[in-house]
Motif scaffolding. Sequence first.
Motif, PDB file in Angstrom:
ATOM      1  N   ASP A  44     -46.028  14.788  -6.339  1.00 51.64           N
ATOM      2  CA  ASP A  44     -45.784  16.112  -5.767  1.00 51.64           C
ATOM      3  C   ASP A  44     -46.597  16.283  -4.490  1.00 51.64           C
ATOM      4  N   SER A  45     -45.998  16.887  -3.508  1.00 55.53           N
ATOM      5  CA  SER A  45     -46.681  17.071  -2.227  1.00 55.53           C
ATOM      6  C   SER A  45     -45.996  18.174  -1.435  1.00 55.53           C
ATOM      7  N   LYS A  46     -46.713  18.641  -0.413  1.00 53.29           N
ATOM      8  CA  LYS A  46     -46.170  19.634   0.504  1.00 53.29           C
ATOM      9  C   LYS A  46     -46.178  19.025   1.894  1.00 53.29           C
ATOM     10  N   TYR A  47     -45.173  19.378   2.678  1.00 55.38           N
ATOM     11  CA  TYR A  47     -45.023  18.830   4.019  1.00 55.38           C
ATOM     12  C   TYR A  47     -44.841  19.947   5.029  1.00 55.38           C
ATOM     13  N   MET A  48     -45.291  19.699   6.241  1.00 55.86           N
ATOM     14  CA  MET A  48     -45.004  20.585   7.362  1.00 55.86           C
ATOM     15  C   MET A  48     -44.717  19.687   8.556  1.00 55.86           C
ATOM     16  N   PHE A  49     -43.597  19.926   9.218  1.00 58.54           N
ATOM     17  CA  PHE A  49     -43.202  19.136  10.372  1.00 58.54           C
ATOM     18  C   PHE A  49     -43.314  19.996  11.623  1.00 58.54           C
TER      19      PHE A  49
END
Length: 84
Positions: A44-49
């Motif tokens: 599980d992870s969170k991303y921001m581009f």
Amino acid sequence: MELVKVMAAEAFCRLLGVEKPPVIQSGPSELIQVVFEGQTTEADSKYMFINTPLLQIELIEPGDSSSTWKKHLDTHGIELLERY
């Protein structure tokens, strides 16, 4: 630590003169099917581009499950972010 991550994202966006994009949560393990060191994992992870005219910066926040990113943070910490 949450405040440090928010501040880092906001600092990148201010520096680059772009709006802060939304955070994207990784999909369910049945869909993404991640294997880390030979074992299946939630990863599980969170991303921001953060998009700029010339490049894209990908910020990744690992969750509690085993992953390459979590292993790196567990080994090396986030000292660089905490300095600024």
